[in-house]
Motif scaffolding. Structure first.
Motif, PDB file in Angstrom:
ATOM      1  N   SER A 176      -4.945   2.876   2.536  1.00  0.00           N
ATOM      2  CA  SER A 176      -3.525   3.147   2.294  1.00  0.00           C
ATOM      3  C   SER A 176      -2.793   3.612   3.538  1.00  0.00           C
ATOM      4  N   TRP A 177      -3.501   3.814   4.653  1.00  0.00           N
ATOM      5  CA  TRP A 177      -2.888   4.364   5.867  1.00  0.00           C
ATOM      6  C   TRP A 177      -2.063   3.304   6.587  1.00  0.00           C
ATOM      7  N   ARG A 178      -0.827   3.642   6.924  1.00  0.00           N
ATOM      8  CA  ARG A 178       0.050   2.810   7.741  1.00  0.00           C
ATOM      9  C   ARG A 178       0.694   3.701   8.793  1.00  0.00           C
ATOM     10  N   PRO A 179       0.373   3.520  10.081  1.00  0.00           N
ATOM     11  CA  PRO A 179       0.907   4.395  11.131  1.00  0.00           C
ATOM     12  C   PRO A 179       2.435   4.409  11.152  1.00  0.00           C
ATOM     13  N   GLY A 180       2.997   5.610  11.290  1.00  0.00           N
ATOM     14  CA  GLY A 180       4.443   5.753  11.441  1.00  0.00           C
ATOM     15  C   GLY A 180       5.237   5.736  10.163  1.00  0.00           C
ATOM     16  N   VAL A 181       4.582   5.517   9.000  1.00  0.00           N
ATOM     17  CA  VAL A 181       5.314   5.416   7.737  1.00  0.00           C
ATOM     18  C   VAL A 181       5.602   6.792   7.141  1.00  0.00           C
ATOM     19  N   ILE A 182       4.598   7.692   7.208  1.00  0.00           N
ATOM     20  CA  ILE A 182       4.758   9.025   6.616  1.00  0.00           C
ATOM     21  C   ILE A 182       5.370   9.960   7.651  1.00  0.00           C
ATOM     22  N   ARG A 183       6.473  10.604   7.303  1.00  0.00           N
ATOM     23  CA  ARG A 183       7.162  11.503   8.230  1.00  0.00           C
ATOM     24  C   ARG A 183       7.300  12.881   7.603  1.00  0.00           C
ATOM     25  N   CYS A 184       7.062  13.920   8.383  1.00  0.00           N
ATOM     26  CA  CYS A 184       7.156  15.295   7.906  1.00  0.00           C
ATOM     27  C   CYS A 184       8.622  15.685   7.758  1.00  0.00           C
TER      28      CYS A 184
ATOM     29  N   GLU B  42      16.183  -7.711   2.487  1.00  0.00           N
ATOM     30  CA  GLU B  42      15.122  -7.808   1.486  1.00  0.00           C
ATOM     31  C   GLU B  42      15.249  -6.703   0.443  1.00  0.00           C
ATOM     32  N   LEU B  43      15.161  -7.096  -0.827  1.00  0.00           N
ATOM     33  CA  LEU B  43      15.020  -6.156  -1.936  1.00  0.00           C
ATOM     34  C   LEU B  43      13.639  -6.408  -2.510  1.00  0.00           C
ATOM     35  N   PHE B  44      12.735  -5.449  -2.319  1.00  0.00           N
ATOM     36  CA  PHE B  44      11.335  -5.627  -2.691  1.00  0.00           C
ATOM     37  C   PHE B  44      11.002  -4.794  -3.925  1.00  0.00           C
ATOM     38  N   VAL B  45      10.235  -5.385  -4.845  1.00  0.00           N
ATOM     39  CA  VAL B  45       9.759  -4.695  -6.041  1.00  0.00           C
ATOM     40  C   VAL B  45       8.239  -4.705  -6.024  1.00  0.00           C
ATOM     41  N   ASN B  46       7.639  -3.534  -6.149  1.00  0.00           N
ATOM     42  CA  ASN B  46       6.189  -3.423  -6.213  1.00  0.00           C
ATOM     43  C   ASN B  46       5.679  -4.138  -7.458  1.00  0.00           C
ATOM     44  N   ALA B  47       4.747  -5.076  -7.271  1.00  0.00           N
ATOM     45  CA  ALA B  47       4.256  -5.876  -8.389  1.00  0.00           C
ATOM     46  C   ALA B  47       3.139  -5.202  -9.173  1.00  0.00           C
ATOM     47  N   ASP B  48       2.826  -3.956  -8.845  1.00  0.00           N
ATOM     48  CA  ASP B  48       1.871  -3.205  -9.657  1.00  0.00           C
ATOM     49  C   ASP B  48       2.636  -2.586 -10.823  1.00  0.00           C
ATOM     50  N   PHE B  49       2.993  -3.413 -11.792  1.00  0.00           N
ATOM     51  CA  PHE B  49       3.832  -2.965 -12.900  1.00  0.00           C
ATOM     52  C   PHE B  49       3.119  -1.964 -13.805  1.00  0.00           C
ATOM     53  N   ALA B  50       1.776  -1.880 -13.668  1.00  0.00           N
ATOM     54  CA  ALA B  50       1.040  -0.921 -14.489  1.00  0.00           C
ATOM     55  C   ALA B  50       1.255   0.507 -13.991  1.00  0.00           C
ATOM     56  N   ASP B  51       1.620   0.636 -12.698  1.00  0.00           N
ATOM     57  CA  ASP B  51       1.838   1.964 -12.110  1.00  0.00           C
ATOM     58  C   ASP B  51       3.312   2.300 -12.234  1.00  0.00           C
ATOM     59  N   HIS B  52       3.672   2.924 -13.330  1.00  0.00           N
ATOM     60  CA  HIS B  52       5.083   3.196 -13.584  1.00  0.00           C
ATOM     61  C   HIS B  52       5.247   4.580 -14.197  1.00  0.00           C
TER      62      HIS B  52
ATOM     63  N   SER C  76       0.831  -1.201   0.000  1.00  0.00           N
ATOM     64  CA  SER C  76       0.000   0.000   0.000  1.00  0.00           C
ATOM     65  C   SER C  76       0.863   1.248   0.000  1.00  0.00           C
ATOM     66  N   ARG C  77       2.177   1.076   0.159  1.00  0.00           N
ATOM     67  CA  ARG C  77       3.082   2.216   0.125  1.00  0.00           C
ATOM     68  C   ARG C  77       3.230   2.713  -1.313  1.00  0.00           C
ATOM     69  N   ARG C  78       3.319   4.033  -1.469  1.00  0.00           N
ATOM     70  CA  ARG C  78       3.530   4.604  -2.788  1.00  0.00           C
ATOM     71  C   ARG C  78       5.020   4.522  -3.109  1.00  0.00           C
ATOM     72  N   ALA C  79       5.467   3.341  -3.418  1.00  0.00           N
ATOM     73  CA  ALA C  79       6.884   3.126  -3.685  1.00  0.00           C
ATOM     74  C   ALA C  79       7.035   2.069  -4.761  1.00  0.00           C
ATOM     75  N   TYR C  80       8.032   2.245  -5.637  1.00  0.00           N
ATOM     76  CA  TYR C  80       8.336   1.235  -6.645  1.00  0.00           C
ATOM     77  C   TYR C  80       9.050   0.045  -6.014  1.00  0.00           C
ATOM     78  N   GLY C  81       9.715   0.268  -4.891  1.00  0.00           N
ATOM     79  CA  GLY C  81      10.414  -0.809  -4.212  1.00  0.00           C
ATOM     80  C   GLY C  81      11.150  -0.276  -3.014  1.00  0.00           C
ATOM     81  N   TRP C  82      11.847  -1.180  -2.324  1.00  0.00           N
ATOM     82  CA  TRP C  82      12.664  -0.751  -1.188  1.00  0.00           C
ATOM     83  C   TRP C  82      13.710  -1.799  -0.846  1.00  0.00           C
ATOM     84  N   PHE C  83      14.696  -1.383  -0.056  1.00  0.00           N
ATOM     85  CA  PHE C  83      15.690  -2.279   0.506  1.00  0.00           C
ATOM     86  C   PHE C  83      15.587  -2.186   2.020  1.00  0.00           C
ATOM     87  N   GLU C  84      15.430  -3.330   2.675  1.00  0.00           N
ATOM     88  CA  GLU C  84      15.343  -3.373   4.135  1.00  0.00           C
ATOM     89  C   GLU C  84      16.388  -4.341   4.671  1.00  0.00           C
TER      90      GLU C  84
END
Length: 264
Positions: A244-252, A84-94, A63-71
């Protein structure tokens, strides 16, 4: 340069064509990023081995607005911590100016830079990973990405560099034929559908009240979150779809505090 070749996987006995396709696609993503590291082994020494031995490449829903991430150290394999190397599988959103396949490759390369930085103890980001600094930009150029300066995120990687596009043309072709399972993104309509399922059904006598225990009230459609900033006496608020809300994910980026649920 040795041509990149796909090797046949071991026979799969799951009996599910979608499952087999997803496994093959995930394996392709891993092989592609390792092949990139192999071609850059003189400039990014050790990246190939790190990707092979200490990183799990995954793809799926987010639900994160991200193409991917490394954790770092997100998984464990026995006693070994695995990143982890993660790739968003919503390939239509590019990004609309490049193909989905190139966008996925850009994501893999971007996150591979973070893999290299983590393995070599290079501080390439700040602000909880949101701001990419000069060191990250140097790695991105080295691996074959075009970089741009951005006030909020530091260094952006919108697409391959001219060198990267030439070096990885064959990998893009493999991705174009291999991205065969696309994750349908969760939308506000999905959240509304779930809410409607929670509404009480009409009884047989037409009273509008369902028999048995009271049904739960429908969820609010939005979360109104606030940080530590204020506009006069009012806090700065952000409206986010409930799904789409995830507590603590969005930071000002102004006050440095995470946005917290301020009610609906």
């Amino acid at each position: 340069m040795t041509a990149f070749e796909l090797t046949a996987d071991e026979p799969d006995t799951s009996g599910s064509a979608p499952t087999d396709a997803h496994r093959a696609m995930t394996a392709l993503l891993a092989r592609v990023v390792i092949e990139v590291a192999r071609r850059r082994q003189d400039e990014l020494s050790g990246l190939t081995e790190t990707l092979q031995d200490r990183v799990l490449v995954t793809t799926g829903e987010t639900s994160r607005r991200a193409y991917g991430w490394f954790e770092p150290d997100a998984w464990r394999h026995g006693e070994q911590a695995v990143s982890e190397l993660f790739v968003n599988a919503d390939f239509a959103d590019h990004a609309k100016w490049i193909s989905p396949a190139e966008n996925v490759l850009v994501t893999l390369l971007h996150e591979a830079c973070h893999v290299y930085a983590d393995a070599n103890k290079i501080k390439d980001t700040s602000r909880d990973g949101r701001y990419h600094n000069r060191r990250f930009g140097e790695l991105a150029l080295c691996i074959g990405l075009q970089i741009e300066r951005d006030r909020q995120t530091g260094v952006r990687t919108p697409q391959l560099s001219a060198r990267g596009a030439a070096d990885y043309r064959d990998l893009i072709e493999h991705l174009e034929s291999g991205l065969v399972v696309v994750r349908r993104p969760r939308t506000l309509a999905d959240a509304d559908a779930e809410s409607s399922k929670s509404a009480p059904e009409a009884s047989a006598d037409g009273s509008g009240l369902a028999a048995g225990p009271a049904a739960p009230a429908p969820r609010a459609r939005y979360v109104f979150a606030s940080c530590g900033c204020r506009m006069g006496r009012r806090p700065v608020t952000l409206r986010v779809a409930q799904g789409s809300w995830r507590p603590g994910v969005i930071r000002c980026t102004a006050c440095g505090q995470p946005f917290t649920d301020g009610g609906v």
